[in-house]
Design an enzyme around this catalytic site. Sequence first.
Site, PDB file in Angstrom:
ATOM      1  N   GLY A 211       0.877  -1.255  -0.157  1.00  0.00           N
ATOM      2  CA  GLY A 211       0.115  -0.053  -0.042  1.00  0.00           C
ATOM      3  C   GLY A 211       0.701   1.438  -0.130  1.00  0.00           C
ATOM      4  O   GLY A 211       1.858   1.371  -0.666  1.00  0.00           O
ATOM      5  N   CYS A 212       0.423   2.365   0.520  1.00  0.00           N
ATOM      6  CA  CYS A 212       0.955   3.746   0.629  1.00  0.00           C
ATOM      7  C   CYS A 212       2.416   3.578   1.155  1.00  0.00           C
ATOM      8  O   CYS A 212       2.161   3.148   2.549  1.00  0.00           O
ATOM      9  CB  CYS A 212       0.013   5.031   0.988  1.00  0.00           C
ATOM     10  SG  CYS A 212       1.001   6.373   1.531  1.00  0.00           S
ATOM     11  N   PHE A 213       3.396   3.981   0.787  1.00  0.00           N
ATOM     12  CA  PHE A 213       4.817   3.803   1.278  1.00  0.00           C
ATOM     13  C   PHE A 213       5.037   4.391   2.365  1.00  0.00           C
ATOM     14  O   PHE A 213       5.582   4.521   3.569  1.00  0.00           O
ATOM     15  CB  PHE A 213       5.942   4.068   0.440  1.00  0.00           C
ATOM     16  CG  PHE A 213       5.883   5.134  -0.614  1.00  0.00           C
ATOM     17  CD1 PHE A 213       5.155   6.306  -0.279  1.00  0.00           C
ATOM     18  CD2 PHE A 213       6.474   5.062  -1.715  1.00  0.00           C
ATOM     19  CE1 PHE A 213       5.120   7.233  -1.119  1.00  0.00           C
ATOM     20  CE2 PHE A 213       6.604   6.020  -2.543  1.00  0.00           C
ATOM     21  CZ  PHE A 213       5.960   7.279  -2.360  1.00  0.00           C
TER      22      PHE A 213
END
Length: 243
Positions: free
Chosen positions: A65-67
């Site tokens: 997902g979003c880093f």
Amino acid sequence: MNGIDKKPARRSPFLAALAALAITAAAAIFWQTPARSAEDAVVIPPPAMDEKAAGGSEKAIFAGGCFWGVQGVFQHVKGVTKAVSGYTGGSAENAVYEIVGTGRTGHAESVEITYNPSQVTYGQLLQVYFSVAHNPTQLNYQGPDSGTQYRSTIFAENDQQKKIAESYIAQLDKAKVFSKPIVTTLETGKTFYPAENYHQDFLTLNPTYPYIVYNDLPKIENLKSLFPQLYSEKPVLVLASSN
């Protein structure tokens, strides 16, 4: 999915001012309710197979997902000396946030972790990855973010990492610790490209950003609660180490 979407951090001054007003208004709403991550933590057993504790330095690359949140979690793990947000799975010329965001480059938002195996093993990093950092049963999305750039992927650096990861996925699926099968993929031979500076240390530098408050800060609390022996109060920051 919740309704708080991830947005690019870079804005023109005018748009940044408008965004700040919107963020302030949105944050006022969320302060009234407890923060809850879109990917709740799951208590899971340690891996049956792991690398031997040794000195020196190793690297691991995870996408989930979003880093912003994945980086933030591993920056708080003891034995991790660096955790960098970036892109893995595509080519160098397309490793740019706006292009990766189209979902057509083959990249995944990922985090390259440098760690000391004598303090934290690859298997322990995987346990945090599967338990706290993201939900490995969500195919090509995490919380409010969807697309192949948000896929759950382990980019194994060598055969040993690949075997440990394969063994652990099979172990967790057999134990049925998740309500759905794990969809995490394994990719090898991929190059990691660091993301732009404005993405580095985003969680630490923006603790009141609504996306961070809702999706990511609970992950840090879960790490502290579920893995107290691995939790470090002080995060290792990318920008601080590059100065």
